[in-house]
Write a protein that holds these residues in place. Structure first.
Motif, PDB file in Angstrom:
ATOM      1  N   ILE A 144      46.641  10.200  38.471  1.00  0.00           N
ATOM      2  CA  ILE A 144      47.902  11.002  38.866  1.00  0.00           C
ATOM      3  C   ILE A 144      48.914  10.605  37.501  1.00  0.00           C
ATOM      4  O   ILE A 144      50.224  11.137  37.468  1.00  0.00           O
ATOM      5  N   GLY A 145      48.437   9.752  36.624  1.00  0.00           N
ATOM      6  CA  GLY A 145      49.393   9.418  35.716  1.00  0.00           C
ATOM      7  C   GLY A 145      50.045   7.997  35.720  1.00  0.00           C
ATOM      8  O   GLY A 145      49.454   7.052  36.173  1.00  0.00           O
ATOM      9  N   GLY A 186      38.766   0.085  41.441  1.00  0.00           N
ATOM     10  CA  GLY A 186      39.670   0.392  42.429  1.00  0.00           C
ATOM     11  C   GLY A 186      39.587   1.692  43.173  1.00  0.00           C
ATOM     12  O   GLY A 186      39.755   1.604  44.250  1.00  0.00           O
ATOM     13  N   ALA A 187      39.412   2.722  42.308  1.00  0.00           N
ATOM     14  CA  ALA A 187      39.063   3.976  43.081  1.00  0.00           C
ATOM     15  C   ALA A 187      38.034   3.878  44.177  1.00  0.00           C
ATOM     16  O   ALA A 187      37.798   4.405  45.391  1.00  0.00           O
ATOM     17  N   VAL A 188      36.686   3.370  43.943  1.00  0.00           N
ATOM     18  CA  VAL A 188      35.776   3.191  44.470  1.00  0.00           C
ATOM     19  C   VAL A 188      35.893   2.459  45.981  1.00  0.00           C
ATOM     20  O   VAL A 188      35.718   2.783  46.826  1.00  0.00           O
ATOM     21  N   ALA A 189      36.579   1.247  45.509  1.00  0.00           N
ATOM     22  CA  ALA A 189      37.116   0.341  46.493  1.00  0.00           C
ATOM     23  C   ALA A 189      37.739   0.994  47.658  1.00  0.00           C
ATOM     24  O   ALA A 189      37.675   0.738  48.858  1.00  0.00           O
ATOM     25  N   ALA A 190      38.728   1.826  47.275  1.00  0.00           N
ATOM     26  CA  ALA A 190      39.660   2.697  47.955  1.00  0.00           C
ATOM     27  C   ALA A 190      38.927   3.446  49.044  1.00  0.00           C
ATOM     28  O   ALA A 190      39.131   3.551  50.084  1.00  0.00           O
ATOM     29  N   GLU A 191      37.935   4.402  48.198  1.00  0.00           N
ATOM     30  CA  GLU A 191      37.210   5.190  48.733  1.00  0.00           C
ATOM     31  C   GLU A 191      36.249   4.456  50.186  1.00  0.00           C
ATOM     32  O   GLU A 191      36.117   5.101  51.249  1.00  0.00           O
ATOM     33  N   LEU A 192      35.775   3.520  49.612  1.00  0.00           N
ATOM     34  CA  LEU A 192      34.898   2.859  50.609  1.00  0.00           C
ATOM     35  C   LEU A 192      35.665   2.418  51.973  1.00  0.00           C
ATOM     36  O   LEU A 192      35.312   2.165  52.999  1.00  0.00           O
ATOM     37  N   GLN A 193      36.948   2.278  51.950  1.00  0.00           N
ATOM     38  CA  GLN A 193      38.086   1.955  52.897  1.00  0.00           C
ATOM     39  C   GLN A 193      38.443   3.164  53.669  1.00  0.00           C
ATOM     40  O   GLN A 193      39.467   3.299  54.491  1.00  0.00           O
ATOM     41  N   GLU A 228      40.309   9.572  50.909  1.00  0.00           N
ATOM     42  CA  GLU A 228      39.721  10.351  50.494  1.00  0.00           C
ATOM     43  C   GLU A 228      40.588  10.610  49.110  1.00  0.00           C
ATOM     44  O   GLU A 228      41.703  10.938  49.028  1.00  0.00           O
ATOM     45  N   ARG A 229      39.796  10.835  47.736  1.00  0.00           N
ATOM     46  CA  ARG A 229      40.236  11.073  46.581  1.00  0.00           C
ATOM     47  C   ARG A 229      41.410  10.233  46.627  1.00  0.00           C
ATOM     48  O   ARG A 229      42.686  10.916  46.285  1.00  0.00           O
ATOM     49  N   PRO A 230      41.334   9.020  46.338  1.00  0.00           N
ATOM     50  CA  PRO A 230      42.668   8.077  46.221  1.00  0.00           C
ATOM     51  C   PRO A 230      43.250   8.551  44.764  1.00  0.00           C
ATOM     52  O   PRO A 230      42.693   8.637  43.717  1.00  0.00           O
ATOM     53  N   ARG A 231      44.464   8.191  44.835  1.00  0.00           N
ATOM     54  CA  ARG A 231      45.416   8.780  43.942  1.00  0.00           C
ATOM     55  C   ARG A 231      45.354   7.461  42.850  1.00  0.00           C
ATOM     56  O   ARG A 231      46.093   6.412  43.269  1.00  0.00           O
ATOM     57  N   VAL A 232      44.897   7.419  41.493  1.00  0.00           N
ATOM     58  CA  VAL A 232      44.894   6.434  40.875  1.00  0.00           C
ATOM     59  C   VAL A 232      45.982   6.514  39.801  1.00  0.00           C
ATOM     60  O   VAL A 232      46.405   7.587  39.242  1.00  0.00           O
ATOM     61  N   ALA A 233      46.778   5.184  39.549  1.00  0.00           N
ATOM     62  CA  ALA A 233      47.681   5.317  38.558  1.00  0.00           C
ATOM     63  C   ALA A 233      47.811   4.188  37.622  1.00  0.00           C
ATOM     64  O   ALA A 233      47.380   3.028  37.994  1.00  0.00           O
ATOM     65  N   LEU A 234      48.227   4.203  36.363  1.00  0.00           N
ATOM     66  CA  LEU A 234      48.457   2.912  35.338  1.00  0.00           C
ATOM     67  C   LEU A 234      49.948   2.537  35.481  1.00  0.00           C
ATOM     68  O   LEU A 234      50.719   3.352  35.651  1.00  0.00           O
ATOM     69  N   LEU A 235      49.902   1.331  35.705  1.00  0.00           N
ATOM     70  CA  LEU A 235      51.514   0.715  36.075  1.00  0.00           C
ATOM     71  C   LEU A 235      51.929   0.662  34.684  1.00  0.00           C
ATOM     72  O   LEU A 235      51.319   0.225  33.758  1.00  0.00           O
ATOM     73  N   ASN A 236      53.210   1.209  34.577  1.00  0.00           N
ATOM     74  CA  ASN A 236      53.666   1.422  33.032  1.00  0.00           C
ATOM     75  C   ASN A 236      55.374   1.321  33.298  1.00  0.00           C
ATOM     76  O   ASN A 236      55.926   0.924  34.543  1.00  0.00           O
ATOM     77  N   ILE A 237      55.994   0.918  32.147  1.00  0.00           N
ATOM     78  CA  ILE A 237      57.567   0.812  32.274  1.00  0.00           C
ATOM     79  C   ILE A 237      58.275   2.221  32.250  1.00  0.00           C
ATOM     80  O   ILE A 237      59.408   2.243  32.244  1.00  0.00           O
ATOM     81  N   GLY A 238      57.267   3.310  32.399  1.00  0.00           N
ATOM     82  CA  GLY A 238      58.180   4.573  32.542  1.00  0.00           C
ATOM     83  C   GLY A 238      57.061   5.707  32.986  1.00  0.00           C
ATOM     84  O   GLY A 238      55.850   5.395  32.619  1.00  0.00           O
ATOM     85  N   VAL A 239      57.495   6.670  33.486  1.00  0.00           N
ATOM     86  CA  VAL A 239      56.444   7.593  33.902  1.00  0.00           C
ATOM     87  C   VAL A 239      56.321   8.701  32.939  1.00  0.00           C
ATOM     88  O   VAL A 239      55.233   9.453  32.967  1.00  0.00           O
ATOM     89  N   ALA A 265      51.055   5.971  44.664  1.00  0.00           N
ATOM     90  CA  ALA A 265      49.625   5.928  44.314  1.00  0.00           C
ATOM     91  C   ALA A 265      48.777   5.141  45.333  1.00  0.00           C
ATOM     92  O   ALA A 265      49.309   4.142  46.070  1.00  0.00           O
ATOM     93  N   ASP A 266      47.320   5.198  45.376  1.00  0.00           N
ATOM     94  CA  ASP A 266      46.485   4.191  46.206  1.00  0.00           C
ATOM     95  C   ASP A 266      45.904   3.353  45.651  1.00  0.00           C
ATOM     96  O   ASP A 266      45.501   2.392  45.889  1.00  0.00           O
TER      97      ASP A 266
END
Length: 336
Positions: A210-211, A164-171, A174-185, A223-224
């Protein structure tokens, strides 16, 4: 590169060729260099094409495939029993180099199974993931997986995050923020797979992890790239589409209740139409299968002609970006 060629599974989806063939014709007008291959039962395709004048035969050809795949057929049965399905033949065209990408609105499980079998995965990738771009308050976000992988390990989630990060970079992000979807932070929240994936991502060099992010944070644009298993991702996507449709219907009903509301509605109509256009599922239709040695885009099975055209646009963009090769180059650094 040479003129892009996209193979279209003309028999897939809820509406088959009566939707997909008319949706394909405007793509040739919109993209003058594009060539299409319509794969399916030639008699059905030809009868629909006959209703549309002015189609350039040099840029559109038909490849006959005798079999179709039902939306409820099991992937294992399709792999063993339907070598001449429109979906399989379209993927074979990509493998042989006769097409640069495949677009299908057919059975998701079958498309994933056939794509893995015919095209194979990139080195370092166990399972391809479905990814799409969804609108947020700040712009857009890449969400994956959307249903191709219902049960995922922490390692799979890690691989999805990298892709996902690479796909975002190709669009151009820059340095896309990557996060995991969760029930809390908070670090203590989530199931074991999510916690283990977080540990892997925290140690990954070259990723801007980024968490955790919650569902509302996703739409705020925190997040991106947002990563989850396919079970969660598919429910999130379908629920979001349903919510957008409900809000639109409710607003239209409110503006019709009285003369005053109709007058207010007429003033607000341009802004409402703009908002509907930005949120319309058809505009964002087209989920990419990341991690394959070829380009495959899955259109929503119930997509109309405008929605399917959006999926063709997505495939053409990935062809122009040479997505598999560029993804492979970045994965070599991040995964292998």
């Amino acid at each position: 590169m040479s003129a892009p060629i996209i193979a279209i599974d003309a028999m897939g989806g809820d509406f088959g060729p009566r939707c997909i063939v008319p949706a394909s014709i405007p793509a040739l007008t919109e993209f003058p260099s594009l060539h299409l291959v319509l794969v399916g039962q030639s008699s059905s395709i030809e009868s629909i094409l006959a209703q549309h004048a002015g189609v350039d035969p040099s840029r559109l050809r038909i490849v006959h495939a005798a079999e179709t795949i039902g939306m409820d057929e099991r992937p294992a049965q399709v792999l063993r029993g339907k070598p001449d399905s429109s979906m399989r033949v379209a993927l074979d065209l990509v493998r042989s180099g006769q097409a640069h990408a495949c677009v299908s609105a057919g059975n998701t499980g079958a498309l994933m199974a056939l794509s893995r079998y015919v095209l194979k995965t990139l080195p370092g990738i166990d399972r391809p993931a479905m990814v799409t771009v969804i609108p947020t308050e700040r712009g857009s976000c890449y969400l994956l997986d959307l249903g191709a992988n219902v049960d995922c390990s922490a390692e799979h989630l890690y691989q999805f995050a990298v892709m996902g990060a690479v796909a975002a970079e190709l669009q151009g992000i820059e340095r896309p923020r990557v996060a995991l979807l969760n029930i809390g932070v908070e670090d203590i929240k989530g199931n074991q797979q999510v916690k283990l994936a977080a540990s892997l991502l925290q140690q990954a060099e070259g990723l801007n992890y980024i968490g955790y992010v919650e569902g509302d944070g996703l739409y705020r644009g925190e997040a991106d790239v947002v990563v989850c298993d396919g079970f969660v991702g598919n429910i999130l996507l379908k629920s979001s589409e349903g919510l957008a449709s409900m809000i639109s219907a409710k607003m239209e009903a409110l503006f019709k209740q009285s003369l005053a509301s109709r007058l207010a509605g007429s003033l607000a109509l341009p802004l409402l139409r703009r908002l509907q256009g930005e949120l319309a599922p058809s505009r964002h239709n087209g989920a990419s299968f990341l991690g394959l040695q070829g380009i495959v885009v899955k259109s929503h099975g119930s997509a109309d002609a405008d929605g399917f055209l959006s999926a063709i646009r997505r495939a053409l963009l990935e062809v122009e970006k040479d997505m598999p090769q560029r993804l492979h180059e970045r994965l070599e650094h991040l995964l292998l």
